[in-house]
Design an enzyme around this catalytic site. Structure first.
Site, mmCIF file in Angstrom:
data_model
loop_
_atom_site.group_PDB
_atom_site.id
_atom_site.type_symbol
_atom_site.label_atom_id
_atom_site.label_comp_id
_atom_site.label_asym_id
_atom_site.label_seq_id
_atom_site.Cartn_x
_atom_site.Cartn_y
_atom_site.Cartn_z
ATOM 1 N N SER A 253 -6.716 -86.350 -24.667
ATOM 2 C CA SER A 253 -7.468 -87.274 -23.823
ATOM 3 C C SER A 253 -7.752 -88.560 -24.586
ATOM 4 O O SER A 253 -7.412 -88.694 -25.762
ATOM 5 C CB SER A 253 -8.776 -86.635 -23.378
ATOM 6 O OG SER A 253 -9.662 -86.592 -24.473
ATOM 7 N N LYS A 254 -8.390 -89.481 -23.890
ATOM 8 C CA LYS A 254 -8.727 -90.794 -24.442
ATOM 9 C C LYS A 254 -9.372 -90.712 -25.827
ATOM 10 O O LYS A 254 -9.122 -91.553 -26.684
ATOM 11 C CB LYS A 254 -9.721 -91.506 -23.509
ATOM 12 C CG LYS A 254 -9.053 -92.231 -22.390
ATOM 13 C CD LYS A 254 -8.894 -93.699 -22.744
ATOM 14 C CE LYS A 254 -7.812 -94.382 -21.957
ATOM 15 N NZ LYS A 254 -6.516 -94.410 -22.582
ATOM 16 N N ARG A 255 -10.217 -89.696 -26.012
ATOM 17 C CA ARG A 255 -10.934 -89.661 -27.287
ATOM 18 C C ARG A 255 -10.003 -89.384 -28.478
ATOM 19 O O ARG A 255 -10.398 -89.528 -29.619
ATOM 20 C CB ARG A 255 -12.101 -88.658 -27.234
ATOM 21 C CG ARG A 255 -11.711 -87.225 -27.328
ATOM 22 C CD ARG A 255 -12.858 -86.293 -27.017
ATOM 23 N NE ARG A 255 -12.351 -84.996 -26.671
ATOM 24 C CZ ARG A 255 -12.085 -84.050 -27.534
ATOM 25 N NH1 ARG A 255 -12.322 -84.240 -28.817
ATOM 26 N NH2 ARG A 255 -11.589 -82.894 -27.143
ATOM 27 N N GLY A 257 -7.453 -91.214 -28.960
ATOM 28 C CA GLY A 257 -6.775 -92.495 -29.208
ATOM 29 C C GLY A 257 -5.813 -92.815 -28.077
ATOM 30 O O GLY A 257 -6.024 -92.391 -26.938
#
Ligand code: GLU
Length: 497
Positions: A253-255, A257
């Site tokens: 996911s986004k977290r 990167g």
């Protein structure tokens, strides 16, 4: 064997993620391996979330990667249209056929009815599935209600027992218990098809032979199989590709990167490197080879070698692969990527394309990402505005530094040919004459010409910079050293006071 026709069918509700790009790549490899066709279909039936911008971004991302398709919304083809929102009349036709055959029925249960039904079922301790309340409404009664304007969805009459089998080319035979499936919705009350329905109608009417897609759709497949069966259609072959997990094995996911193709492009990854890396996320050649040109993967690609287990994403490996591609790329191609940066665009106004290309050729072995390349090229286009601190300590702080630089200045101004060979020979002679090592002359020279302690061979750098700029920069360094000597002396003096 049936002509291979595969498809990539993104929903244009966001960016092209690396998972989607890998699905596209595997479809592309399969099509190219088997002399088949790749169809691009936009699944935009979620009209709340689908956007033109996303559709555009997905197509652009695929093009940047070099994944080309044979039929699609932008180029048409014999099985179009290739946007689901333009195929509503086709879905209507088959919905009607299922209704007429009694394989599907109108359901008038309101969301509130269903919520109550669900609450009762959960209270009684069971799992919830739709009760099939509207199954037994007579056809005429139902039609009259529709004519009277009651909102209705259409549900498929699903079998209550037995199993539905999905023969998956990657996962083998997977059985689904029919008793766990309800009469699911195939058309919403606004008349639009649901995903499971539209995908079956499209895959069949577009003559798709193999459905290669993400594992998350495996659980949808038995419903799709039931629709094929209700329409008496032959099934395509299914292949569900495993998930891509983050290094901590959680969902990517986004977290973690960058996750979209566009983000990777903006970070300075090359399309060849991303493709190479994505191919290895799930496919294996059966050898240790990690660097692959797609043209060499095509003849080897087969779904038998696509792994059933999840692939774990590793940014360091991608970056390493990227460095490899940068060091071997055509400078023109690298320059194209570099020119996305305004800083590089500005260089073009003062320097020729040939000069830019020559610089890129010289430095390309020194970068893992495009921004590193830009950084490594900067002193060829911009003045040296400072000196590396460690370098200053090591080379400019020497007592004899000015003398060494002065010697460099003499060599560079006297050498008539100003070629790699002539400069190197002259500098070595000078060092011998002064009874110092060539490196003693080279290190401060590098710092003066580039501001750095690391650069390609200093003679190559000097030749590219040209005599005039070299002499200017050495003089600038000599002044800087002189000025800093005075400041240092003043500081020492004030400390003594
Ligand atoms: N539109 C679906 C998605 O973007 C893909 C459906 C499919 O491949 O069957 O996840």
């Amino acid at each position: 064997m049936k002509q291979v026709r595969v498809r990539f069918a993104p929903s244009p509700t966001g960016a092209l993620h690396i998972g989607g790009a890998r699905t596209a790549l595997f479809n592309w490899l399969y099509a190219r391996r088997n002399g088949g066709s790749l169809i691009l279909r936009l699944e935009d039936t979620d009209n709340q979330r689908s956007t033109q911008e996303s559709a555009h971004g997905i197509l652009e991302g695929l093009r940047w990667l070099g994944i080309d398709w044979d039929e699609g919304p932008d180029r048409g083809g014999p099985f179009g249209p290739y946007r689901q929102s333009q195929r509503l009349d086709i879905y209507q036709l088959y919905l009607q056929a299922l209704l007429d055959a009694g394989a599907a029925y109108y359901c008038f249960c309101s969301p509130q009815d269903l919520a109550e039904e669900k609450a009762r079922a959960l209270k009684a301790g069971g799992d919830y599935k739709y009760s099939g309340r509207c199954r037994c409404l007579g056809k005429e009664v139902a039609l009259q209600r529709v004519r009277d304007g009651y909102p209705a969805v259409i549900r498929l009459r699903a079998p209550a027992s037995g199993v539905t089998l999905v023969n998956d080319l990657i996962r083998g035979a997977v059985e689904f218990d029919n008793s766990l499936m309800d009469d699911f919705i195939i058309a919403k009350s606004d008349g639009w098809p649901t995903y499971n329905f539209a995908v079956v109608i499209d895959d069949h009417t577009m003559d798709i032979s193999h459905v290669i897609r993400a594992e998350e759709h495996l659980s949808n497949t038995p419903r799709q199989v039931l629709i094929y069966q209700a329409l008496n259609w032959e099934l395509p072959q299914f292949a569900h590709v495993s998930m891509i997990l983050a290094p901590d094995r959680s969902k990517l996911s986004k977290r973690h990167g960058a996750t979209s193709v566009q983000e990777f492009r903006d970070l300075g990854y090359l399309p060849q490197a991303l493709l190479n890396y994505l191919a290895l996320l799930g496919w294996s050649s059966g050898t240790d080879q990690e660097l692959w040109d797609m043209k060499d993967v095509i003849p080897l690609f087969s779904l038998d070698q696509v792994s059933r287990s999840a692939a774990v994403y590793d940014l360091d490996k991608l970056t390493w692969i990227n460095g490899h591609y940068i060091s071997r790329a055509e400078p023109g191609m690298l320059l194209e990527e570099m020119l996305r940066s305004e800083r590089v665009q500005a260089w073009l106004s003062d320097f020729t394309m040939d000069y830019l290309l020559a610089v890129v050729e010289l430095i390309k072995g020194r970068a893992k990402l495009i921004p590193d390349l830009i950084d490594a090229a900067a002193y060829f286009f911009e003045p040296v505005s400072g000196y590396d601190a460690k370098g200053v300590k090591k080379h400019f702080a020497r007592e004899d530094c000015a003398e060494l630089l002065q010697a460099g200045l003499e060599v560079l101004s006297a050498d008539q040919d100003f070629t790699l060979q002539s400069l190197e020979a002259a500098l070595r002679d000078k060092a011998a004459l002064m009874n110092v090592k060539a490196a003693d002359l080279i290190h401060p020279l590098r710092l003066a010409l580039t501001g750095r302690t690391n650069s390609p061979g200093i003679f190559e750098v000097a030749v590219l910079l040209g005599r005039e700029k070299c002499l200017e920069r050495i003089k600038q360094a000599l002044e800087w050293i002189e000025a800093n000597r005075i400041i240092n002396a003043a500081n020492t003096y004030s400390q003594l006071q």
